[in-house]
Scaffold this motif. Sequence first.
Motif, PDB file in Angstrom:
ATOM      1  N   ALA A  97       6.930  -1.313   1.710  1.00  0.00           N
ATOM      2  CA  ALA A  97       7.879  -2.575   1.942  1.00  0.00           C
ATOM      3  C   ALA A  97       8.798  -2.681   0.745  1.00  0.00           C
ATOM      4  O   ALA A  97       8.296  -3.091  -0.291  1.00  0.00           O
ATOM      5  CB  ALA A  97       6.950  -3.584   2.322  1.00  0.00           C
ATOM      6  N   VAL A  98      10.047  -3.050   1.347  1.00  0.00           N
ATOM      7  CA  VAL A  98      10.957  -3.225   0.213  1.00  0.00           C
ATOM      8  C   VAL A  98      12.040  -4.336   0.658  1.00  0.00           C
ATOM      9  O   VAL A  98      12.384  -4.594   1.935  1.00  0.00           O
ATOM     10  CB  VAL A  98      11.861  -2.021   0.190  1.00  0.00           C
ATOM     11  N   SER A  99      12.402  -5.162  -0.529  1.00  0.00           N
ATOM     12  CA  SER A  99      13.007  -6.512  -0.153  1.00  0.00           C
ATOM     13  C   SER A  99      13.888  -6.594  -1.269  1.00  0.00           C
ATOM     14  O   SER A  99      13.539  -6.236  -2.517  1.00  0.00           O
ATOM     15  CB  SER A  99      12.212  -7.599   0.143  1.00  0.00           C
ATOM     16  N   ILE A 112      17.041  -8.764  -7.558  1.00  0.00           N
ATOM     17  CA  ILE A 112      15.792  -8.402  -7.965  1.00  0.00           C
ATOM     18  C   ILE A 112      15.427  -7.525  -6.422  1.00  0.00           C
ATOM     19  O   ILE A 112      15.558  -7.984  -5.336  1.00  0.00           O
ATOM     20  CB  ILE A 112      14.797  -9.176  -8.147  1.00  0.00           C
ATOM     21  N   THR A 113      15.171  -6.097  -6.601  1.00  0.00           N
ATOM     22  CA  THR A 113      14.409  -5.538  -5.444  1.00  0.00           C
ATOM     23  C   THR A 113      12.993  -5.239  -5.763  1.00  0.00           C
ATOM     24  O   THR A 113      12.731  -4.728  -6.934  1.00  0.00           O
ATOM     25  CB  THR A 113      15.198  -4.149  -5.119  1.00  0.00           C
ATOM     26  N   VAL A 114      12.164  -5.772  -4.864  1.00  0.00           N
ATOM     27  CA  VAL A 114      10.789  -5.324  -5.034  1.00  0.00           C
ATOM     28  C   VAL A 114      10.209  -4.200  -3.967  1.00  0.00           C
ATOM     29  O   VAL A 114      10.629  -4.406  -2.791  1.00  0.00           O
ATOM     30  CB  VAL A 114       9.954  -6.725  -4.609  1.00  0.00           C
ATOM     31  N   HIS A 115       9.073  -3.553  -4.316  1.00  0.00           N
ATOM     32  CA  HIS A 115       8.606  -2.617  -3.619  1.00  0.00           C
ATOM     33  C   HIS A 115       7.144  -2.973  -3.595  1.00  0.00           C
ATOM     34  O   HIS A 115       6.596  -3.187  -4.372  1.00  0.00           O
ATOM     35  CB  HIS A 115       8.732  -1.245  -3.965  1.00  0.00           C
ATOM     36  N   GLY A 116       6.577  -2.872  -2.428  1.00  0.00           N
ATOM     37  CA  GLY A 116       5.273  -3.073  -2.132  1.00  0.00           C
ATOM     38  C   GLY A 116       4.651  -1.973  -1.227  1.00  0.00           C
ATOM     39  O   GLY A 116       5.056  -1.258  -0.627  1.00  0.00           O
ATOM     40  N   GLU A 117       3.381  -2.085  -1.112  1.00  0.00           N
ATOM     41  CA  GLU A 117       2.554  -1.276  -0.113  1.00  0.00           C
ATOM     42  C   GLU A 117       1.758  -1.788   1.053  1.00  0.00           C
ATOM     43  O   GLU A 117       1.134  -2.959   0.695  1.00  0.00           O
ATOM     44  CB  GLU A 117       1.602  -0.198  -1.008  1.00  0.00           C
ATOM     45  N   LEU A 118       1.975  -1.240   1.932  1.00  0.00           N
ATOM     46  CA  LEU A 118       0.986  -1.447   3.274  1.00  0.00           C
ATOM     47  C   LEU A 118       0.462  -0.249   3.908  1.00  0.00           C
ATOM     48  O   LEU A 118       1.093   0.799   3.739  1.00  0.00           O
ATOM     49  CB  LEU A 118       2.180  -2.140   4.134  1.00  0.00           C
ATOM     50  N   PRO A 119      -0.710  -0.357   4.396  1.00  0.00           N
ATOM     51  CA  PRO A 119      -1.379   0.620   5.322  1.00  0.00           C
ATOM     52  C   PRO A 119      -0.235   1.072   6.310  1.00  0.00           C
ATOM     53  O   PRO A 119       0.348   0.154   6.931  1.00  0.00           O
ATOM     54  CB  PRO A 119      -2.570   0.100   5.897  1.00  0.00           C
ATOM     55  N   CYS A 120      -0.225   2.445   6.663  1.00  0.00           N
ATOM     56  CA  CYS A 120       0.792   2.996   7.636  1.00  0.00           C
ATOM     57  C   CYS A 120       0.275   2.428   9.046  1.00  0.00           C
ATOM     58  O   CYS A 120      -0.922   2.675   9.129  1.00  0.00           O
ATOM     59  CB  CYS A 120       0.712   4.437   7.568  1.00  0.00           C
ATOM     60  N   VAL A 121       0.949   1.801   9.852  1.00  0.00           N
ATOM     61  CA  VAL A 121       0.616   1.412  11.143  1.00  0.00           C
ATOM     62  C   VAL A 121       1.665   1.954  12.107  1.00  0.00           C
ATOM     63  O   VAL A 121       2.869   1.957  11.627  1.00  0.00           O
ATOM     64  CB  VAL A 121       0.323   0.117  11.393  1.00  0.00           C
ATOM     65  N   ALA A 173       2.064  -7.584   1.750  1.00  0.00           N
ATOM     66  CA  ALA A 173       1.798  -6.210   1.185  1.00  0.00           C
ATOM     67  C   ALA A 173       1.582  -6.348  -0.272  1.00  0.00           C
ATOM     68  O   ALA A 173       1.577  -7.650  -0.934  1.00  0.00           O
ATOM     69  CB  ALA A 173       3.356  -5.539   1.065  1.00  0.00           C
ATOM     70  N   THR A 174       0.797  -5.589  -0.883  1.00  0.00           N
ATOM     71  CA  THR A 174       0.675  -5.402  -2.334  1.00  0.00           C
ATOM     72  C   THR A 174       1.812  -5.113  -3.082  1.00  0.00           C
ATOM     73  O   THR A 174       2.370  -3.911  -3.049  1.00  0.00           O
ATOM     74  CB  THR A 174      -0.513  -4.480  -2.395  1.00  0.00           C
ATOM     75  N   PRO A 175       2.144  -5.810  -3.939  1.00  0.00           N
ATOM     76  CA  PRO A 175       3.242  -5.500  -5.084  1.00  0.00           C
ATOM     77  C   PRO A 175       3.158  -4.402  -5.700  1.00  0.00           C
ATOM     78  O   PRO A 175       1.878  -4.252  -6.490  1.00  0.00           O
ATOM     79  CB  PRO A 175       3.347  -6.808  -5.807  1.00  0.00           C
ATOM     80  N   ARG A 176       4.071  -3.592  -5.980  1.00  0.00           N
ATOM     81  CA  ARG A 176       4.000  -2.460  -6.766  1.00  0.00           C
ATOM     82  C   ARG A 176       5.133  -2.231  -7.919  1.00  0.00           C
ATOM     83  O   ARG A 176       4.874  -2.343  -9.017  1.00  0.00           O
ATOM     84  CB  ARG A 176       4.049  -1.125  -5.870  1.00  0.00           C
ATOM     85  N   TRP A 177       6.216  -2.469  -7.436  1.00  0.00           N
ATOM     86  CA  TRP A 177       7.545  -2.066  -8.500  1.00  0.00           C
ATOM     87  C   TRP A 177       8.674  -3.067  -7.942  1.00  0.00           C
ATOM     88  O   TRP A 177       8.824  -3.491  -7.106  1.00  0.00           O
ATOM     89  CB  TRP A 177       8.036  -0.683  -8.075  1.00  0.00           C
ATOM     90  N   ALA A 178       9.386  -3.113  -9.349  1.00  0.00           N
ATOM     91  CA  ALA A 178      10.662  -4.210  -9.149  1.00  0.00           C
ATOM     92  C   ALA A 178      11.720  -3.363  -9.755  1.00  0.00           C
ATOM     93  O   ALA A 178      11.586  -2.811 -10.766  1.00  0.00           O
ATOM     94  CB  ALA A 178      10.350  -5.433  -9.579  1.00  0.00           C
TER      95      ALA A 178
END
Length: 372
Positions: A42-44, A131-140, A80-85
């Motif tokens: 997930a990216v925002s 700021i760009t953030v990346h998170g993770e979500l289960p694939c659906v 989403a679980t935060p991972r990277w920015a």
Amino acid sequence: MPGEFELIARYFQRDLSGAPGVLLGPGDDCALLAASDGMQMAVSVDTSVAGVHFPPDAPAASIGHRALAVNLSDLAAMGATPRWALLALTLPDVDEDWLHGFAAGFHALADRYGIALVGGDVTRGPLSITITVHGELPCVLEPAQQADSVARPILRRDGAREGDLIAVTGLPGLAHAGLKAWQDGVRDVLNPCLAAYLRPEPRVDAGLALRELASAGLDVSDGVMGDLAHICRASQLSAALELGELPLAPELITALGEQGAREAVLNGGDDYELLLTLPQENLETARLALRSLNLSLNVIGRMQAAGSDAPRVMLMDKGVEQAATGQSWQHFSASQASVTQVSDTQVSATQASGSDGSCGDASPRNANGVAP
């Protein structure tokens, strides 16, 4: 005077050897990242501009916290679980005291949620923060509107269903009063409304707890009414909001009066609480899940069929529809104010003193000028 690479190394480059999924961090042309098995990204991205999204003379640590919190809130809104920015910082000049404070506020919040700063840029110009953030979500794979969509481990705007409850976490509206307090000269960062505005709390843990219980969701950046309209459009449903059920913080009523407090909740924005729809049968489980986070979940309405009308948000008072007042934030709207201006076009409020621990002096004028 230090150059951009020295500034990056001094204030923003950190040891990422233990950061999940970081194959290559800052120092090359790109960061290399790897999502966990069975997860999607997930990216925002959000830009915060001085004088539009935050007061340029706010404490630097608060600006750093707030800039990241706004982005983390987008991840929270999807569960989403935060991972990277990534951070792109534009500075009018090099003020190392300011940079030290900004970096401290940014990194403190990043450490709380385990998000790693993996790259970015520093350049000269009017103060702005992207700021760009990346998170993770289960694939659906299945569409949100399938009959079992509420079991998806992801929050989206298009999953609401007819009959779902509408609920909001926490006490929205405080940040709006906090902005007014700042404009009225309040500088006590422990003031509850000013704290809500300068240091919003992204509801990351709440999003994770509710992503399999709620059918749809987003964060409240533009006011409950305006943001609920996004869910209505995406889900092709209307929403009935009950005015008497809006959660009004005592400090908000003291600062703005009861009517002004309702308007702040509906149109104020900048709270970054979660606005959700969920089936009635999931309500108590959802409330129990938030209890350990010391966070309330307040039911404020219900989703219903749009019929022959376009999807819309209706304000109800004991079953009788009321005329909507005010408007939520939109960039490039002539009626919106910046954080350094005051407009009288939206929320009217009563005079109140901030000497009793309330949110400050709220005169009959609006300061609803902060964009998401």
